[in-house]
Design a protein around this motif. Structure first.
Motif: not given
Length: 537
Positions: A185, A188-190, A192-193, A197-199, A204, A209, A247
Motif C-alpha cells: 500500500s 502504491e500510494s507513493e 500514485l502521489a 492521481i488517486t487511482s 485518469m 502530475s 490496473e
C-alpha cells in the motif's frame, strides 16, 4: 616484435589481475595459437552516455548503481541465481564461497546468507539517501515527486524479496516492521502521489502530475512511474492476495499508447563496440533487440527508464567479469581477467528457437577466438582439448563443474578495451516488458489467455520468429522468459505462475515459504526485537 610485446603485455596484465581475485585459486591463462598478424588494437573514443545528469537528486539516483542492480553479489545475483535462468557452479576450489550460490540455486538459503543480508542493507542505504534528499530544502515539485517514486522503487524491491520490512521515511529514524500488504500500500500510494492521481483508471488525467513527460532516460517521468505501478499491480495477488490485473493493464497500456516510445527493431541500430575487425562473423552494427542492451544504448528508443552506467564515473556493472572464462579476456581485450562464474542453464538456453534473434544476443556459445580470430587456448583444460569452447551443457553444479560449461551471459554485450565496469545502461522500465505486462494482465483479468496473443506476437515479430496462433499459460511464461532474460523478472514470474518451487536442473522441489527470502539474521540481531523472521526460516 611490437605486436608480440603487446600480446605479452596483455597476458601479464591477466596474471596480475588474476592473483588479486579471491574467488579463484588457480591461474588459467589462454593463449592464441598464432602470433598477431594485424595492427595493434586501437579502440579510439567511445560514448557510453556517461553516468547521468548532475542535479539536486543525483545522490539519490546514484544509489541505483550502488544497490546491486547489475553486479555480482547483491540484488541482481539473488534474484537471478535463484531461478532456472542461470547458476554459479563450483569449479573445484573456485566459486564455492561457503556454498552460498549452491544454496541459492537449490533454495536452501537461510538467514545467515551473506548476499541476502547485503541486499537488504544496500536497499536501505538507498532509501536513506532518498530520505535525506526529501528532507533537504530546495527540491521543486518535480524533483520531490521523482525521489518519492525512486524511494518507492527501492521499497518495491524489499516488498518483493522479503515481504515484511520497515517503512522508514525520515533520516536516522527507525520504524516498526510492517506487513507485506502495508508495504504494498505504501509503494502504491507513493507512486500514485508522484503522478498526482488517486487511482489508475481508464479515464485518469495526468495533466496535474508533478512528473513530466519528456523522454529523460535517467530520470523518472510519468511513463516510468506508470511502468512501476504496472509491475506492482501485476504481482499484487502474490503480495496481498488481491488481484489488480485491470490496473496493471491500464498502467502499462497508458505508457505504451502515450509515451512515444517504440520497440527497437531492425530499423534501429548502433555501431558494434565489440567488433573485431578481422572477424567477419562480428557484425558492424547491433540492431533491434541487441541494441537495447549494447554498451552504447543510451539513446535507445525503447528504454523508458534506465540506470546510467559508465566505466569511469558510474561503475558497478560487471557482467563480463562475472560470466566470461578467464581466457575470454583476449576476445574483447578486457583490462582484467574475468572470473568464470555465471552460466545459463541448458534447458533455459534450449527454450529459444535457433532462428530467434534473442538467442544470438543473449548467449555466448561455441569455440572462442581472440581479437584477430585465432583460437583461444586454455592450457589448464582437462581431457586434452585446449581450445576454449563454451558448451551448452554443464556436467554438474558441484563440486567439479566444467570450467567451459554453460552458455555465457551475453545480453548486455561487451566492448573492445572494456574495463571491469561496463558502459551499458540497465533498463528498469522498457517498452517490450510493458507489452508483456499488458498482455498477461488482460489474460488474467479475463480468464482467457488468447487476450495476450497480440502483445506476445508483437514481441515475437521483433525477435524474428513466427507469430503464434494461440497462447496458453505455459507458452506465455516461456515467451516472457526469453524476452526478459537477465532483467531480474524471472523469480517474480516463476512465483506468479506457481513454478518457483518446481524442480529443475540440480534443484529439487522447494517449499512455498521460499517464495520470500529470510529476514537476514544480522538485521534481526541488531533490531532490538523490532524485526521477526519470516515463516519457515
Amino acid at each position: 616484435m611490437k605486436k608480440n610485446i603487446y600480446k605479452l603485455f596483455l597476458m601479464c596484465c591477466a596474471l596480475i589481475a588474476f592473483s588479486a581475485c579471491t574467488d579463484l585459486d588457480e591461474v588459467l591463462v589462454g593463449e592464441v595459437g598464432n602470433s598477431f598478424n594485424g595492427e595493434e588494437p586501437d579502440f579510439g573514443s567511445f560514448d557510453g552516455g556517461g553516468s547521468g545528469p548532475a542535479d539536486a537528486v543525483s545522490s539519490a539516483y546514484n544509489q541505483l548503481r550502488e544497490s546491486g542492480s547489475a553486479n555480482h553479489g547483491g540484488y541482481w545475483s539473488i534474484q537471478s541465481v535463484s531461478t532456472d535462468e542461470m547458476a554459479v557452479t563450483q569449479k573445484g576450489g573456485d566459486w564455492y564461497d561457503g556454498g552460498i550460490w549452491i544454496d541459492m540455486h537449490r533454495h536452501t538459503y537461510g538467514p545467515a546468507n551473506g548476499p541476502i543480508n547485503g541486499t537488504w542493507g544496500a536497499q536501505y542505504a538507498a532509501i536513506g539517501a532518498c530520505n535525506t534528499a526529501l528532507a533537504s530544502a530546495g527540491l521543486d515539485a518535480n524533483q520531490t515527486a521523482q525521489v518519492r517514486a525512486l524511494r518507492a522503487f527501492f521499497y518495491y524491491r524489499l516488498l518483493d524479496l522479503y515481504g515484511r520490512v520497515k517503512l522508514v521515511t525520515t533520516p536516522g529514524a527507525d520504524a516498526p516492521q510492517s506487513s507485506r500488504a502495508d508495504v504494498f500500500s505504501f509503494v502504491e500510494s507513493e507512486l500514485l502521489a508522484s503522478l498526482g492521481i488517486t487511482s489508475v483508471t481508464a479515464a485518469m488525467d495526468l495533466s496535474s502530475s508533478p512528473l513530466g513527460t519528456a523522454q529523460t532516460q535517467y530520470r523518472i517521468n510519468q511513463f516510468a512511474a506508470l511502468g512501476l505501478l504496472a509491475k506492482l499491480y501485476l504481482n499484487a495477488e502474490v503480495y496481498t492476495g488481491t488481484p489488480r490485473y485491470t490496473e496493471a493493464s491500464l498502467a502499462a497500456g497508458y505508457a505504451i499508447d502515450n509515451g512515444g516510445y517504440i520497440l527497437s527493431d531492425s530499423s534501429y541500430s548502433v555501431p558494434n563496440p565489440g567488433k573485431r575487425p578481422s572477424v567477419d562473423s562480428d557484425p558492424d552494427e547491433l540492431s533491434g533487440y541487441a541494441a537495447v542492451f549494447a554498451p552504447n544504448n543510451q539513446d535507445n528508443p525503447e528504454i523508458i527508464w534506465s540506470i546510467a552506467y559508465d566505466n569511469v564515473t558510474g561503475g558497478n556493472m560487471n557482467f563480463a567479469q562475472m560470466t566470461l572464462h578467464y581466457s575470454s579476456q583476449f576476445t574483447w581485450n578486457l583490462q582484467n581477467q574475468p572470473w568464470n562464474g555465471y552460466s545459463a542453464l541448458e534447458d533455459f538456453y534450449n527454450s529459444y528457437d535457433n532462428s530467434d534473434s534473442r538467442k544470438t544476443a543473449n548467449f555466448i556459445v561455441g569455440p572462442q577466438a581472440d581479437y584477430e580470430g585465432s583460437v583461444i587456448l586454455d592450457y589448464a583444460a582437462t581431457g586434452g582439448d585446449l581450445a576454449l569452447d563454451y558448451t551448452v551443457d554443464i556436467n554438474e553444479l558441484e563440486p567439479n563443474a566444467s570450467r567451459k560449461g554453460g552458455a555465457r551471459l551475453g545480453k548486455f554485450s561487451f566492448r573492445q578495451g572494456q574495463r571491469d565496469n561496463m558502459d551499458n545502461d540497465y533498463p528498469i522500465i522498457r517498452l517490450g516488458d510493458l507489452y508483456l505486462i499488458r498482455g498477461e494482465a488482460d489474460a488474467r483479468a479475463s480468464g482467457n489467455w488468447s487476450m495476450a496473443l497480440n502483445d506476445v506476437n508483437t514481441i515475437r515479430a521483433r525477435a524474428g520468429v513466427p507469430a503464434l496462433s494461440s497462447v496458453d499459460e505455459d507458452s506465455f511464461l516461456a515467451e516472457r522468459g526469453r524476452e526478459m532474460f537477465m532483467e531480474v523478472t524471472r523469480r517474480q514470474d516463476l512465483i506468479r505462475f506457481g513454478r518457483f518451487n518446481d524442480s529443475w536442473w540440480e534443484k529439487p522441489a522447494s517449499q512455498p515459504f521460499r517464495n520470500v527470502f529470510p529476514i537476514p539474521q544480522e538485521q534481526i540481531d541488531a533490531s532490538g526485537g523490532t524485526l521477526t523472521q519470516n515463516t519457515g526460516y
